[in-house]
Design a protein around this motif. Sequence first.
Motif, PDB file in Angstrom:
ATOM      1  N   VAL A 156      14.953 130.869  32.964  1.00 54.89           N
ATOM      2  CA  VAL A 156      15.238 131.381  31.617  1.00 54.89           C
ATOM      3  C   VAL A 156      16.532 132.183  31.719  1.00 54.89           C
ATOM      4  CG1 VAL A 156      14.418 132.865  29.742  1.00 54.89           C
ATOM      5  CG2 VAL A 156      12.770 131.513  31.063  1.00 54.89           C
ATOM      6  N   VAL A 157      17.507 131.853  30.887  1.00 51.87           N
ATOM      7  CA  VAL A 157      18.766 132.610  30.900  1.00 51.87           C
ATOM      8  C   VAL A 157      18.715 133.608  29.744  1.00 51.87           C
ATOM      9  CG1 VAL A 157      21.278 132.461  30.859  1.00 51.87           C
ATOM     10  CG2 VAL A 157      19.934 130.568  31.806  1.00 51.87           C
ATOM     11  N   GLY A 158      18.727 134.906  30.098  1.00 49.01           N
ATOM     12  CA  GLY A 158      18.648 135.957  29.079  1.00 49.01           C
ATOM     13  C   GLY A 158      17.297 136.646  29.115  1.00 49.01           C
ATOM     14  N   ALA A 182      18.002 131.314  26.569  1.00 48.92           N
ATOM     15  CA  ALA A 182      17.588 132.387  25.650  1.00 48.92           C
ATOM     16  C   ALA A 182      18.678 133.443  25.711  1.00 48.92           C
ATOM     17  CB  ALA A 182      16.229 132.945  26.070  1.00 48.92           C
ATOM     18  N   ASP A 183      19.925 132.959  25.721  1.00 48.81           N
ATOM     19  CA  ASP A 183      21.058 133.854  25.978  1.00 48.81           C
ATOM     20  C   ASP A 183      21.808 134.233  24.698  1.00 48.81           C
ATOM     21  OD1 ASP A 183      21.789 131.168  25.908  1.00 48.81           O
ATOM     22  OD2 ASP A 183      23.414 131.370  27.347  1.00 48.81           O
ATOM     23  N   GLY A 184      21.102 134.224  23.578  1.00 47.38           N
ATOM     24  CA  GLY A 184      21.606 134.850  22.360  1.00 47.38           C
ATOM     25  C   GLY A 184      22.692 134.065  21.624  1.00 47.38           C
ATOM     26  N   GLY A 185      23.276 134.745  20.619  1.00 49.87           N
ATOM     27  CA  GLY A 185      24.249 134.117  19.737  1.00 49.87           C
ATOM     28  C   GLY A 185      25.489 133.622  20.461  1.00 49.87           C
ATOM     29  N   LYS A 186      25.832 134.279  21.569  1.00 42.22           N
ATOM     30  CA  LYS A 186      27.050 133.886  22.300  1.00 42.22           C
ATOM     31  C   LYS A 186      26.683 132.978  23.467  1.00 42.22           C
ATOM     32  CE  LYS A 186      28.397 138.495  21.201  1.00 42.22           C
ATOM     33  NZ  LYS A 186      28.517 139.842  21.752  1.00 42.22           N
ATOM     34  N   TRP A 201      27.395 147.224   9.516  1.00 45.75           N
ATOM     35  CA  TRP A 201      27.734 148.371  10.367  1.00 45.75           C
ATOM     36  C   TRP A 201      26.426 149.071  10.641  1.00 45.75           C
ATOM     37  CZ3 TRP A 201      32.707 149.398  12.021  1.00 45.75           C
ATOM     38  CH2 TRP A 201      33.713 148.662  11.396  1.00 45.75           C
ATOM     39  N   ARG A 202      26.019 149.102  11.903  1.00 43.07           N
ATOM     40  CA  ARG A 202      24.742 149.733  12.207  1.00 43.07           C
ATOM     41  C   ARG A 202      24.958 151.118  12.787  1.00 43.07           C
ATOM     42  NH1 ARG A 202      20.304 147.638  16.334  1.00 43.07           N
ATOM     43  NH2 ARG A 202      21.915 148.308  17.764  1.00 43.07           N
ATOM     44  N   GLY A 203      24.188 152.097  12.292  1.00 44.67           N
ATOM     45  CA  GLY A 203      24.261 153.459  12.799  1.00 44.67           C
ATOM     46  C   GLY A 203      22.938 153.889  13.390  1.00 44.67           C
ATOM     47  N   ALA A 219      14.086 138.634  10.562  1.00 45.04           N
ATOM     48  CA  ALA A 219      13.220 137.620  11.177  1.00 45.04           C
ATOM     49  C   ALA A 219      13.806 136.987  12.440  1.00 45.04           C
ATOM     50  CB  ALA A 219      12.918 136.531  10.146  1.00 45.04           C
ATOM     51  N   GLY A 220      14.957 137.455  12.915  1.00 46.82           N
ATOM     52  CA  GLY A 220      15.589 136.827  14.090  1.00 46.82           C
ATOM     53  C   GLY A 220      14.721 136.948  15.336  1.00 46.82           C
ATOM     54  N   ALA A 221      14.274 138.164  15.618  1.00 41.71           N
ATOM     55  CA  ALA A 221      13.457 138.381  16.826  1.00 41.71           C
ATOM     56  C   ALA A 221      12.095 137.714  16.650  1.00 41.71           C
ATOM     57  CB  ALA A 221      13.295 139.879  17.070  1.00 41.71           C
ATOM     58  N   TYR A 222      11.559 137.799  15.448  1.00 36.07           N
ATOM     59  CA  TYR A 222      10.272 137.168  15.152  1.00 36.07           C
ATOM     60  C   TYR A 222      10.355 135.659  15.424  1.00 36.07           C
ATOM     61  CZ  TYR A 222       6.579 135.064  12.375  1.00 36.07           C
ATOM     62  OH  TYR A 222       5.534 134.296  11.978  1.00 36.07           O
ATOM     63  N   THR A 223      11.474 135.031  14.987  1.00 34.30           N
ATOM     64  CA  THR A 223      11.614 133.582  15.178  1.00 34.30           C
ATOM     65  C   THR A 223      11.763 133.259  16.669  1.00 34.30           C
ATOM     66  OG1 THR A 223      12.673 133.540  13.018  1.00 34.30           O
ATOM     67  CG2 THR A 223      12.810 131.531  14.282  1.00 34.30           C
ATOM     68  N   ALA A 224      12.463 134.104  17.409  1.00 36.43           N
ATOM     69  CA  ALA A 224      12.598 133.886  18.862  1.00 36.43           C
ATOM     70  C   ALA A 224      11.204 133.917  19.522  1.00 36.43           C
ATOM     71  CB  ALA A 224      13.507 134.951  19.465  1.00 36.43           C
ATOM     72  N   MET A 225      10.387 134.874  19.108  1.00 30.06           N
ATOM     73  CA  MET A 225       9.027 134.988  19.671  1.00 30.06           C
ATOM     74  C   MET A 225       8.178 133.778  19.265  1.00 30.06           C
ATOM     75  SD  MET A 225       8.076 138.954  19.089  1.00 30.06           S
ATOM     76  CE  MET A 225       9.339 140.028  18.545  1.00 30.06           C
TER      77      MET A 225
HETATM   78  C1  LIG Z   1      21.718 145.208  13.611  1.00 38.26           C
HETATM   79  C2  LIG Z   1      20.650 144.174  13.820  1.00 38.26           C
HETATM   80  C3  LIG Z   1      19.376 144.388  13.289  1.00 38.26           C
HETATM   81  C4  LIG Z   1      18.359 143.426  13.459  1.00 38.26           C
HETATM   82  N1  LIG Z   1      17.120 143.656  12.918  1.00 38.26           N
HETATM   83  C5  LIG Z   1      16.128 142.741  13.102  1.00 38.26           C
HETATM   84  C6  LIG Z   1      14.792 142.973  12.584  1.00 38.26           C
HETATM   85  O1  LIG Z   1      14.511 143.975  11.946  1.00 38.26           O
HETATM   86  N2  LIG Z   1      13.833 142.030  12.826  1.00 38.26           N
HETATM   87  C7  LIG Z   1      14.095 140.884  13.545  1.00 38.26           C
HETATM   88  O2  LIG Z   1      13.167 140.062  13.764  1.00 38.26           O
HETATM   89  N3  LIG Z   1      15.346 140.637  14.040  1.00 38.26           N
HETATM   90  C8  LIG Z   1      16.358 141.534  13.841  1.00 38.26           C
HETATM   91  N4  LIG Z   1      17.600 141.302  14.345  1.00 38.26           N
HETATM   92  C9  LIG Z   1      17.851 140.040  15.065  1.00 38.26           C
HETATM   93  C10 LIG Z   1      17.388 140.144  16.504  1.00 38.26           C
HETATM   94  O3  LIG Z   1      17.962 141.266  17.126  1.00 38.26           O
HETATM   95  C11 LIG Z   1      17.794 138.869  17.269  1.00 38.26           C
HETATM   96  O4  LIG Z   1      17.434 137.751  16.506  1.00 38.26           O
HETATM   97  C12 LIG Z   1      17.078 138.845  18.607  1.00 38.26           C
HETATM   98  O5  LIG Z   1      17.547 139.896  19.417  1.00 38.26           O
HETATM   99  C13 LIG Z   1      17.331 137.513  19.325  1.00 38.26           C
HETATM  100  O6  LIG Z   1      16.785 137.583  20.597  1.00 38.26           O
HETATM  101  P1  LIG Z   1      17.276 136.618  21.741  1.00 38.26           P
HETATM  102  O7  LIG Z   1      16.432 136.956  22.929  1.00 38.26           O
HETATM  103  O8  LIG Z   1      17.277 135.231  21.249  1.00 38.26           O
HETATM  104  O9  LIG Z   1      18.807 136.965  22.001  1.00 38.26           O
HETATM  105  P2  LIG Z   1      19.536 138.333  22.371  1.00 38.26           P
HETATM  106  O10 LIG Z   1      18.740 139.503  21.953  1.00 38.26           O
HETATM  107  O11 LIG Z   1      20.928 138.205  21.889  1.00 38.26           O
HETATM  108  O12 LIG Z   1      19.556 138.322  23.973  1.00 38.26           O
HETATM  109  C14 LIG Z   1      20.311 137.452  24.746  1.00 38.26           C
HETATM  110  C15 LIG Z   1      20.278 137.976  26.176  1.00 38.26           C
HETATM  111  O13 LIG Z   1      20.939 137.042  27.038  1.00 38.26           O
HETATM  112  C16 LIG Z   1      21.793 137.739  27.923  1.00 38.26           C
HETATM  113  N5  LIG Z   1      22.849 136.789  28.329  1.00 38.26           N
HETATM  114  C17 LIG Z   1      23.794 136.253  27.525  1.00 38.26           C
HETATM  115  N6  LIG Z   1      24.557 135.384  28.234  1.00 38.26           N
HETATM  116  C18 LIG Z   1      24.074 135.380  29.493  1.00 38.26           C
HETATM  117  C19 LIG Z   1      24.436 134.679  30.685  1.00 38.26           C
HETATM  118  N7  LIG Z   1      25.422 133.789  30.696  1.00 38.26           N
HETATM  119  N8  LIG Z   1      23.747 134.917  31.834  1.00 38.26           N
HETATM  120  C20 LIG Z   1      22.720 135.812  31.835  1.00 38.26           C
HETATM  121  N9  LIG Z   1      22.332 136.491  30.729  1.00 38.26           N
HETATM  122  C21 LIG Z   1      22.994 136.276  29.574  1.00 38.26           C
HETATM  123  C22 LIG Z   1      22.289 138.912  27.098  1.00 38.26           C
HETATM  124  O14 LIG Z   1      22.775 139.957  27.910  1.00 38.26           O
HETATM  125  C23 LIG Z   1      21.027 139.301  26.330  1.00 38.26           C
HETATM  126  O15 LIG Z   1      20.217 140.202  27.030  1.00 38.26           O
HETATM  127  C24 LIG Z   1      18.634 142.227  14.176  1.00 38.26           C
HETATM  128  C25 LIG Z   1      19.925 142.026  14.709  1.00 38.26           C
HETATM  129  C26 LIG Z   1      20.923 142.975  14.527  1.00 38.26           C
HETATM  130  C27 LIG Z   1      22.301 142.724  15.083  1.00 38.26           C
END
Ligand SMILES: Cc1cc2nc3c(=O)[nH]c(=O)nc-3n(C[C@H](O)[C@H](O)[C@H](O)COP(=O)(O)OP(=O)(O)OC[C@H]3O[C@@H](n4cnc5c(N)ncnc54)[C@H](O)[C@@H]3O)c2cc1C
Length: 374
Positions: A7-9, A125-129, A149-151, A282-288
């Motif tokens: 799992v990456v991430g 599972a390495d996120g948006g980037k 802008w998050r505070g 719902a981003g984190a919820y959808t990931a779960m």
């Molecule tokens: C301000 C803000 C508020 C939010 N509020 C909510 C909310 O209230 N409810 C909700 O459900 N969602 C919310 N979200 C969305 C939620 O944060 C994301 O949808 C969620 O974090 C996605 O999880 P993820 O594990 O897919 O990716 P990420 O959380 O982006 O994690 C990716 C991980 O991969 C790692 N990684 C990346 N590239 C590599 C690599 N090449 N090698 C090794 N590791 C790597 C990163 O370091 C990171 O730890 C919010 C987002 C933001 C920005």
Amino acid sequence: MDLRVAVVGASLGGLSVANVLQHLGAHVEVFECFPKGFHTRGGALGAVDTELVREIRGDAGSSGHRQIKGHGHFYGDLWQYFYEGLEEGTVHFGVDVQEVLEASSKAPQLLLSDGPREFDLIVGADGGKSSIRPYVTKKLPTYAGYTLWRGLVPTKGIAGPPSGSATIGGAEYQTLGFPCPGPEDTGTLWNCGVYMAIPEINVEAPTRNRQVREGMKKVPDWFIPFVRHFFGDTNAKFWEECSEKGKVSPHPVWELAADRVVNGRIILLGDAAHMASPRTGAGAYTAMSDAVMLGAALQREKTLEEALQIYNDDTVKRGQQLFQQSRQAASYFAPSGWKPVSPAKLLEDALLRRKAEEAKSEKGLIKQFQGCFR
Ligand SMILES: Cc1cc2nc3c(=O)[nH]c(=O)nc-3n(C[C@H](O)[C@H](O)[C@H](O)COP(=O)(O)OP(=O)(O)OC[C@H]3O[C@@H](n4cnc5c(N)ncnc54)[C@H](O)[C@@H]3O)c2cc1C
């Protein structure tokens, strides 16, 4: 289940899928580029499905962890809860995965610093980037036209949360927030945001280490005056204190609904597969949910290929639904037909207009005053 899974991430998506697959008996290793865990990471999830969270950890039906709550959840607590569900040594921190080799084989390899390692399944599972996404789909995220802008700042001694809105040129500008638990040494935090239309030219595509252009890296000079002018003095005071005593950071909103999330033995999960506005909550919820769906398909289907096909179809569909919710949010903050104007320019124009109005009413007063003496 005799599967070797990488799992990456190791954020919420990565740890969720690692928990689910480990409970099914797979040999799971998680690679995270950050050097340490995220148990003190700030931020909150608006709403959390506690049953889903317990199902992932394998605590379904039990009272689970006492800190798992339904609303205003501190990210770090949830992360810790998933982390503690894994066998020791599952997560390798400080490993930046650069490349996948033999991507189309049944045993793709991850290129790690000590050389290539073979797995039966690689989960991006390495996120948006995501660096894994290009091995699965050519689809790229698109900018939604606005930025959050998050505070984050301790609530102690700071009146809040902010609340205000303004409609300018058809776009809605909004500030809001709520309290959430913070790390133990910090106490409760204000978790707040300002939704602001910002032209794409001011932000960077979500590639590793790049989010915004130079002018937006620090809180820009126009930010507090903008808040003061459009949302009033109380909100401006809050954001001033937040930037001095806490942290204010820009999150340009990118959206994505991948056309596919499985390519052979490489799959995408969470933000790597679908990106949506934080406004959807719902981003984190959808990931779960992705993690739980994958586990269910693997349990139900006879072959890995069949299970992955089901996972693909289901996740693409849910990704598209999330994308639609995100588009709905964009219709407020950057509606179609909105002409990209930077907040700095909006503020400049508004201040000029105000000056002109003041000058006009001053002239009027002088005229009235002179009239009294005629
Ligand atoms: C301000 C803000 C508020 C939010 N509020 C909510 C909310 O209230 N409810 C909700 O459900 N969602 C919310 N979200 C969305 C939620 O944060 C994301 O949808 C969620 O974090 C996605 O999880 P993820 O594990 O897919 O990716 P990420 O959380 O982006 O994690 C990716 C991980 O991969 C790692 N990684 C990346 N590239 C590599 C690599 N090449 N090698 C090794 N590791 C790597 C990163 O370091 C990171 O730890 C919010 C987002 C933001 C920005």
